[in-house]
Motif scaffolding. Structure first.
Motif, PDB file in Angstrom:
ATOM      1  N   HIS A 107       0.845  -1.193   0.000  1.00 64.04           N
ATOM      2  CA  HIS A 107       0.000   0.000   0.000  1.00 64.04           C
ATOM      3  C   HIS A 107       0.882   1.246   0.000  1.00 64.04           C
ATOM      4  CE1 HIS A 107      -3.421   2.654   0.706  1.00 64.04           C
ATOM      5  NE2 HIS A 107      -2.568   3.348   1.428  1.00 64.04           N
ATOM      6  N   ALA A 108       0.737   2.034  -1.048  1.00 59.34           N
ATOM      7  CA  ALA A 108       1.456   3.296  -1.155  1.00 59.34           C
ATOM      8  C   ALA A 108       0.568   4.238  -1.964  1.00 59.34           C
ATOM      9  CB  ALA A 108       2.807   3.100  -1.831  1.00 59.34           C
ATOM     10  N   ALA A 109      -0.243   5.027  -1.264  1.00 58.05           N
ATOM     11  CA  ALA A 109      -1.162   5.948  -1.936  1.00 58.05           C
ATOM     12  C   ALA A 109      -1.711   6.957  -0.939  1.00 58.05           C
ATOM     13  CB  ALA A 109      -2.319   5.169  -2.577  1.00 58.05           C
ATOM     14  N   ASP A 110      -2.169   8.069  -1.474  1.00 60.74           N
ATOM     15  CA  ASP A 110      -2.869   9.076  -0.674  1.00 60.74           C
ATOM     16  C   ASP A 110      -2.088   9.545   0.553  1.00 60.74           C
ATOM     17  OD1 ASP A 110      -5.056   8.809  -2.467  1.00 60.74           O
ATOM     18  OD2 ASP A 110      -5.762   7.065  -1.324  1.00 60.74           O
ATOM     19  N   GLY A 111      -0.804   9.735   0.417  1.00 63.57           N
ATOM     20  CA  GLY A 111       0.004  10.250   1.513  1.00 63.57           C
ATOM     21  C   GLY A 111       0.355   9.227   2.574  1.00 63.57           C
ATOM     22  N   VAL A 112       0.091   7.940   2.305  1.00 64.41           N
ATOM     23  CA  VAL A 112       0.352   6.893   3.291  1.00 64.41           C
ATOM     24  C   VAL A 112       1.088   5.727   2.635  1.00 64.41           C
ATOM     25  CG1 VAL A 112      -0.683   5.201   4.854  1.00 64.41           C
ATOM     26  CG2 VAL A 112      -1.713   7.463   4.625  1.00 64.41           C
ATOM     27  N   ILE A 113       2.099   5.226   3.337  1.00 61.13           N
ATOM     28  CA  ILE A 113       2.780   4.002   2.925  1.00 61.13           C
ATOM     29  C   ILE A 113       2.718   3.046   4.107  1.00 61.13           C
ATOM     30  CG2 ILE A 113       5.019   2.962   2.412  1.00 61.13           C
ATOM     31  CD1 ILE A 113       5.688   5.359   0.734  1.00 61.13           C
ATOM     32  N   VAL A 114       2.271   1.821   3.848  1.00 58.32           N
ATOM     33  CA  VAL A 114       2.213   0.791   4.881  1.00 58.32           C
ATOM     34  C   VAL A 114       3.203  -0.309   4.510  1.00 58.32           C
ATOM     35  CG1 VAL A 114       0.782  -0.915   6.066  1.00 58.32           C
ATOM     36  CG2 VAL A 114      -0.213   1.284   5.395  1.00 58.32           C
ATOM     37  N   ILE A 115       4.054  -0.665   5.470  1.00 55.16           N
ATOM     38  CA  ILE A 115       5.067  -1.688   5.257  1.00 55.16           C
ATOM     39  C   ILE A 115       4.782  -2.868   6.182  1.00 55.16           C
ATOM     40  CG2 ILE A 115       7.536  -2.214   5.364  1.00 55.16           C
ATOM     41  CD1 ILE A 115       7.891   0.949   5.310  1.00 55.16           C
ATOM     42  N   GLY A 116       4.428  -3.995   5.607  1.00 51.00           N
ATOM     43  CA  GLY A 116       4.275  -5.230   6.386  1.00 51.00           C
ATOM     44  C   GLY A 116       5.658  -5.808   6.600  1.00 51.00           C
ATOM     45  N   LEU A 117       6.174  -5.725   7.816  1.00 50.69           N
ATOM     46  CA  LEU A 117       7.556  -6.124   8.074  1.00 50.69           C
ATOM     47  C   LEU A 117       7.828  -7.580   7.694  1.00 50.69           C
ATOM     48  CD1 LEU A 117       8.164  -4.283  11.462  1.00 50.69           C
ATOM     49  CD2 LEU A 117       8.865  -3.572   9.171  1.00 50.69           C
ATOM     50  N   ASP A 118       6.817  -8.442   7.821  1.00 51.62           N
ATOM     51  CA  ASP A 118       6.978  -9.843   7.453  1.00 51.62           C
ATOM     52  C   ASP A 118       6.179 -10.219   6.216  1.00 51.62           C
ATOM     53  OD1 ASP A 118       8.685 -10.324   9.583  1.00 51.62           O
ATOM     54  OD2 ASP A 118       7.076 -10.981  10.913  1.00 51.62           O
ATOM     55  N   SER A 119       5.172  -9.401   5.857  1.00 49.26           N
ATOM     56  CA  SER A 119       4.274  -9.787   4.768  1.00 49.26           C
ATOM     57  C   SER A 119       4.593  -9.141   3.420  1.00 49.26           C
ATOM     58  CB  SER A 119       2.821  -9.475   5.148  1.00 49.26           C
ATOM     59  OG  SER A 119       2.664  -8.082   5.400  1.00 49.26           O
ATOM     60  N   ASP A 120       5.195  -7.958   3.403  1.00 52.92           N
ATOM     61  CA  ASP A 120       5.526  -7.312   2.135  1.00 52.92           C
ATOM     62  C   ASP A 120       6.846  -7.856   1.594  1.00 52.92           C
ATOM     63  OD1 ASP A 120       3.264  -5.760   2.065  1.00 52.92           O
ATOM     64  OD2 ASP A 120       4.258  -3.896   2.644  1.00 52.92           O
ATOM     65  N   PRO A 121       6.961  -7.922   0.260  1.00 50.18           N
ATOM     66  CA  PRO A 121       8.227  -8.397  -0.315  1.00 50.18           C
ATOM     67  C   PRO A 121       9.378  -7.453   0.029  1.00 50.18           C
ATOM     68  CG  PRO A 121       6.641  -7.827  -2.051  1.00 50.18           C
ATOM     69  CD  PRO A 121       5.984  -7.569  -0.746  1.00 50.18           C
ATOM     70  N   TYR A 122      10.531  -8.040   0.316  1.00 50.98           N
ATOM     71  CA  TYR A 122      11.712  -7.222   0.585  1.00 50.98           C
ATOM     72  C   TYR A 122      12.969  -7.944   0.140  1.00 50.98           C
ATOM     73  CZ  TYR A 122      12.548 -10.078   4.791  1.00 50.98           C
ATOM     74  OH  TYR A 122      12.784 -11.109   5.656  1.00 50.98           O
ATOM     75  N   VAL A 123      14.027  -7.161   0.020  1.00 49.96           N
ATOM     76  CA  VAL A 123      15.352  -7.678  -0.292  1.00 49.96           C
ATOM     77  C   VAL A 123      16.245  -7.307   0.880  1.00 49.96           C
ATOM     78  CG1 VAL A 123      17.340  -7.480  -1.836  1.00 49.96           C
ATOM     79  CG2 VAL A 123      15.024  -7.391  -2.769  1.00 49.96           C
ATOM     80  N   THR A 124      17.013  -8.271   1.374  1.00 51.12           N
ATOM     81  CA  THR A 124      17.951  -8.007   2.457  1.00 51.12           C
ATOM     82  C   THR A 124      19.207  -7.368   1.887  1.00 51.12           C
ATOM     83  OG1 THR A 124      17.115  -9.883   3.715  1.00 51.12           O
ATOM     84  CG2 THR A 124      19.280  -9.057   4.324  1.00 51.12           C
ATOM     85  N   LEU A 125      19.621  -6.273   2.498  1.00 53.39           N
ATOM     86  CA  LEU A 125      20.830  -5.561   2.064  1.00 53.39           C
ATOM     87  C   LEU A 125      21.889  -5.754   3.142  1.00 53.39           C
ATOM     88  CD1 LEU A 125      19.071  -2.241   1.014  1.00 53.39           C
ATOM     89  CD2 LEU A 125      19.629  -4.190  -0.435  1.00 53.39           C
ATOM     90  N   HIS A 126      22.930  -6.495   2.815  1.00 48.12           N
ATOM     91  CA  HIS A 126      23.996  -6.740   3.783  1.00 48.12           C
ATOM     92  C   HIS A 126      24.911  -5.529   3.852  1.00 48.12           C
ATOM     93  CE1 HIS A 126      22.801 -10.876   4.248  1.00 48.12           C
ATOM     94  NE2 HIS A 126      22.746 -10.983   2.939  1.00 48.12           N
ATOM     95  N   ALA A 127      25.457  -5.276   5.017  1.00 46.87           N
ATOM     96  CA  ALA A 127      26.351  -4.136   5.227  1.00 46.87           C
ATOM     97  C   ALA A 127      27.514  -4.200   4.255  1.00 46.87           C
ATOM     98  CB  ALA A 127      26.866  -4.111   6.656  1.00 46.87           C
ATOM     99  N   THR A 128      27.870  -3.044   3.710  1.00 48.52           N
ATOM    100  CA  THR A 128      28.986  -2.991   2.759  1.00 48.52           C
ATOM    101  C   THR A 128      30.098  -2.068   3.251  1.00 48.52           C
ATOM    102  OG1 THR A 128      27.896  -1.202   1.552  1.00 48.52           O
ATOM    103  CG2 THR A 128      27.543  -3.451   0.749  1.00 48.52           C
ATOM    104  N   ARG A 129      29.980  -1.590   4.477  1.00 52.07           N
ATOM    105  CA  ARG A 129      31.016  -0.699   4.998  1.00 52.07           C
ATOM    106  C   ARG A 129      32.334  -1.439   5.143  1.00 52.07           C
ATOM    107  NH1 ARG A 129      27.868   1.325  10.048  1.00 52.07           N
ATOM    108  NH2 ARG A 129      25.900   1.409   8.990  1.00 52.07           N
ATOM    109  N   ARG A 130      33.414  -0.756   4.853  1.00 52.79           N
ATOM    110  CA  ARG A 130      34.740  -1.368   4.965  1.00 52.79           C
ATOM    111  C   ARG A 130      35.152  -1.407   6.425  1.00 52.79           C
ATOM    112  NH1 ARG A 130      38.391   0.093  -0.061  1.00 52.79           N
ATOM    113  NH2 ARG A 130      36.783   0.012  -1.625  1.00 52.79           N
ATOM    114  N   LYS A 131      35.832  -2.471   6.753  1.00 47.36           N
ATOM    115  CA  LYS A 131      36.340  -2.604   8.115  1.00 47.36           C
ATOM    116  C   LYS A 131      37.670  -1.866   8.229  1.00 47.36           C
ATOM    117  CE  LYS A 131      33.933  -6.700   9.310  1.00 47.36           C
ATOM    118  NZ  LYS A 131      33.198  -6.616  10.512  1.00 47.36           N
ATOM    119  N   ALA A 132      38.017  -1.498   9.450  1.00 52.10           N
ATOM    120  CA  ALA A 132      39.273  -0.796   9.694  1.00 52.10           C
ATOM    121  C   ALA A 132      40.443  -1.685   9.298  1.00 52.10           C
ATOM    122  CB  ALA A 132      39.384  -0.416  11.165  1.00 52.10           C
TER     123      ALA A 132
END
Length: 149
Positions: A107-132
């Motif tokens: 749902h993304a309409a009329d000034g509102v976005i609803v994100i189902g943390l477990d129900s909406d499709p998502y892609v996991t983004l792994h950390a890419t920061r460089r280590k010291a």
């Protein structure tokens, strides 16, 4: 006749005009809206963060600045996305993420976005920061459970 008559200037864009609305929930609590999500919300300067525990869903709603629970929407450093600082919100509601997730909200309409943390499709983004330099670079990565959509 002007040699450039009929030409249009291309305006740089980080995402294509037809890109679907997406919201990245960063593990450190920042909600990052892509330009399409920002536009669907009406390009707000402020939003309200809401949580439905029974649905395990987060909502962002465009609000006026004087709204008591208003969070400011700020342009991201990359010039394409828009960020909302939601760390305290996540801590209060016990929302914990090991990695950032890019959601495609249903749902993304009329000034509102609803994100189902477990129900909406998502892609996991792994950390890419460089280590010291000299730091242990071996890291165990969690599985991509739930990323199938």
């Amino acid at each position: 006749m002007d040699i450039l008559e009929g030409f249009e200037t291309y305006e740089k864009q980080r995402t294509s005009p037809g890109a679907p609305p997406q919201v990245t929930l960063q593990s450190r609590g920042i909600f990052s809206l892509n330009p399409s999500a920002f536009k669907v919300m009406g390009s707000p300067r402020y939003v309200e963060l809401l949580y439905a525990a029974d649905r395990k869903a987060v909502a962002l709603r465009a609000v006026a600045e004087e709204t008591q629970a208003a969070y400011q929407v700020r342009p991201a450093n990359n010039g394409g996305a828009f960020n909302v600082a939601g760390r305290a919100f996540m801590v209060f509601h016990g929302i914990e993420l090991n990695d950032s997730r890019r959601y495609s909200p249903q749902h993304a309409a009329d000034g509102v976005i609803v994100i189902g943390l477990d129900s909406d499709p998502y892609v996991t983004l792994h950390a890419t920061r460089r280590k010291a330099k000299g730091a242990d670079t071996s890291e165990a990565r969690p599985s991509d459970e739930g990323s199938e959509g």
